[in-house]
Design an enzyme around this catalytic site. Structure first.
Site, PDB file in Angstrom:
ATOM      1  N   GLU A  21      49.369   9.752 -29.461  1.00 56.00           N
ATOM      2  CA  GLU A  21      48.063   9.919 -28.823  1.00 56.00           C
ATOM      3  C   GLU A  21      47.221  10.924 -29.590  1.00 56.00           C
ATOM      4  O   GLU A  21      46.009  10.733 -29.784  1.00 56.00           O
ATOM      5  CB  GLU A  21      48.243  10.395 -27.380  1.00 56.00           C
ATOM      6  N   TYR A  53      19.937  15.695 -20.120  1.00 56.54           N
ATOM      7  CA  TYR A  53      21.253  15.065 -20.004  1.00 56.54           C
ATOM      8  C   TYR A  53      21.732  14.476 -21.321  1.00 56.54           C
ATOM      9  O   TYR A  53      22.922  14.301 -21.533  1.00 56.54           O
ATOM     10  CB  TYR A  53      21.276  14.004 -18.890  1.00 56.54           C
ATOM     11  N   ILE A  72      44.672  16.067 -20.054  1.00 54.44           N
ATOM     12  CA  ILE A  72      43.250  15.873 -19.770  1.00 54.44           C
ATOM     13  C   ILE A  72      42.754  16.930 -18.793  1.00 54.44           C
ATOM     14  O   ILE A  72      41.557  17.210 -18.736  1.00 54.44           O
ATOM     15  CB  ILE A  72      42.957  14.445 -19.266  1.00 54.44           C
ATOM     16  N   GLU A  73      43.669  17.538 -18.033  1.00 53.08           N
ATOM     17  CA  GLU A  73      43.271  18.659 -17.181  1.00 53.08           C
ATOM     18  C   GLU A  73      42.703  19.804 -18.020  1.00 53.08           C
ATOM     19  O   GLU A  73      41.699  20.424 -17.656  1.00 53.08           O
ATOM     20  CB  GLU A  73      44.464  19.177 -16.365  1.00 53.08           C
ATOM     21  N   PRO A 163      38.505  61.591  -1.351  1.00 50.49           N
ATOM     22  CA  PRO A 163      39.571  60.580  -1.466  1.00 50.49           C
ATOM     23  C   PRO A 163      39.917  59.975  -0.119  1.00 50.49           C
ATOM     24  O   PRO A 163      39.760  60.607   0.929  1.00 50.49           O
ATOM     25  CB  PRO A 163      40.746  61.361  -2.054  1.00 50.49           C
ATOM     26  N   ASN A 174      32.197  56.566  -6.917  1.00 51.50           N
ATOM     27  CA  ASN A 174      32.304  55.186  -6.432  1.00 51.50           C
ATOM     28  C   ASN A 174      30.971  54.469  -6.459  1.00 51.50           C
ATOM     29  O   ASN A 174      29.910  55.071  -6.260  1.00 51.50           O
ATOM     30  CB  ASN A 174      32.835  55.161  -4.988  1.00 51.50           C
ATOM     31  N   ARG A 201      44.526  52.831 -16.432  1.00 51.70           N
ATOM     32  CA  ARG A 201      44.965  52.782 -15.031  1.00 51.70           C
ATOM     33  C   ARG A 201      46.481  52.601 -14.960  1.00 51.70           C
ATOM     34  O   ARG A 201      47.054  51.723 -15.593  1.00 51.70           O
ATOM     35  CB  ARG A 201      44.280  51.609 -14.314  1.00 51.70           C
ATOM     36  N   ARG A 210      43.248  57.682 -10.042  1.00 52.04           N
ATOM     37  CA  ARG A 210      43.191  56.612 -11.049  1.00 52.04           C
ATOM     38  C   ARG A 210      41.996  56.824 -11.968  1.00 52.04           C
ATOM     39  O   ARG A 210      40.962  57.361 -11.551  1.00 52.04           O
ATOM     40  CB  ARG A 210      43.103  55.246 -10.372  1.00 52.04           C
ATOM     41  N   ASP A 213      39.229  51.970 -11.035  1.00 50.48           N
ATOM     42  CA  ASP A 213      39.622  51.067  -9.944  1.00 50.48           C
ATOM     43  C   ASP A 213      38.556  49.980  -9.839  1.00 50.48           C
ATOM     44  O   ASP A 213      37.370  50.279  -9.655  1.00 50.48           O
ATOM     45  CB  ASP A 213      39.712  51.860  -8.631  1.00 50.48           C
ATOM     46  N   ASP A 215      37.926  46.544  -7.671  1.00 50.37           N
ATOM     47  CA  ASP A 215      38.397  45.743  -6.538  1.00 50.37           C
ATOM     48  C   ASP A 215      37.410  44.629  -6.220  1.00 50.37           C
ATOM     49  O   ASP A 215      36.191  44.869  -6.158  1.00 50.37           O
ATOM     50  CB  ASP A 215      38.559  46.610  -5.282  1.00 50.37           C
ATOM     51  N   HIS A 233      37.938  42.225   0.820  1.00 54.33           N
ATOM     52  CA  HIS A 233      38.859  43.334   0.631  1.00 54.33           C
ATOM     53  C   HIS A 233      39.236  43.939   1.983  1.00 54.33           C
ATOM     54  O   HIS A 233      38.367  44.262   2.795  1.00 54.33           O
ATOM     55  CB  HIS A 233      38.221  44.399  -0.261  1.00 54.33           C
TER      56      HIS A 233
END
Length: 275
Positions: A21, A53, A72-73, A163, A174, A201, A210, A213, A215, A233
């Site tokens: 193939e 297109y 083919i995936e 914290p 943060n 980390r 850390r 971070d 998330d 979360h």
């Protein structure tokens, strides 16, 4: 969402598990549905406001002809992502690849795969309390911006917060960012974990100090609960260091489990602190 359809595009390419193939090649039939808002193009009669297109067909042919895949995936994943990368007006794509000559030793019309891929909105919590947190976060966001399948759309202010959980550690810096991504949830998780490792980390103490971070707070309107990933979360409604910056950039966003906006959750958190 409006649709532009491409049906039964014939491409001769070299994909398959068997050596012949890959060596001899075979016929593939590709169809695509492109989800595009066409009202501007329709009102202005301007191709620049829509998706050509013909160009999409040529890209599909290039993707199928210039690379070789066993599955083919894999060909479908590669092609769908290339379409989304190249055509920013395409919000989602449904892609079908059929093999009329599938070598299974039985009669059939085609064997094929259909995938649905698109752009996703996610909100990421960002934090640091080891080292030069401001510089680390700035460099991490720059690193994220350089990833082809992630685009930072909004960024909150960064705030200094005490914290959470383990209190015997330095204050955190943060904030939150809104991203658009082509990545699936666990692919995004893997990418963020890799970036955390790049910036030093180490996951030693739960809720401990850390360098970085990252998330996943929200991913579209999805509710995900697997061994590796929980979205939205967990416990975010009790975390002011998440809600305050998130409210700044997405106060209107509806929590898919609590059915409350981020702004409402933040105001409830503030009232809880006063009581």
């Amino acid at each position: 969402m409006d649709q532009i359809t491409i049906k039964n595009l014939e491409i001769f390419a070299n994909h398959g598990v068997y050596e012949e193939e890959n060596r001899l090649g075979q016929l593939f039939i590709v169809s695509a549905v492109l989800y595009v808002n066409t009202w501007r193009a329709g009102n202005k009669d301007d191709l620049d406001m829509s998706v050509d297109y013909g160009s999409v067909c040529k890209m599909i042919a290039d993707c199928m002809e210039k690379k070789t895949f066993h599955l083919i995936e894999a060909a479908a994943e590669y092609t769908a992502r290339e379409i989304l990368r190249a055509f920013p007006l395409v919000h989602r794509v449904d892609l079908t690849i059929n093999k009329p000559w599938a070598p299974i030793g039985l009669h059939l019309d085609t064997a094929g795969v259909t995938i649905h891929r698109g752009r996703h909105r996610a909100y990421i919590g960002v934090g640091s309390n080891i080292g030069d947190s401001k510089t680390i976060i700035s460099m991490a966001l720059k690193h994220i911006s350089g990833i082809p399948d992630i685009e930072i759309k909004k960024c909150s202010d960064f705030i200094i917060t005490p914290p959470y959980g383990v209190t015997d550690q330095p204050d955190f810096l943060n904030g939150c960012v809104e991203i658009e991504t082509l990545m699936e949830p666990e692919e995004l998780l893997d990418t963020l974990n890799q970036i955390e490792k790049i910036f030093g980390r180490e996951r030693v103490i739960h809720w401990g100090p850390r360098t970085l971070d990252l998330d996943i707070l929200f991913y579209d309107d999805c509710v995900i609960n697997t061994k590796r990933l929980t979205v939205p979360h967990p416990d975010m409604a009790n975390r002011g260091f998440v809600l305050e910056p998130l409210n700044q950039i997405a106060g209107w966003y509806m929590h898919p489990l609590y059915h409350k906006t981020v702004e409402k959750l933040y105001n409830e958190w503030i009232r809880g602190r006063k009581e």
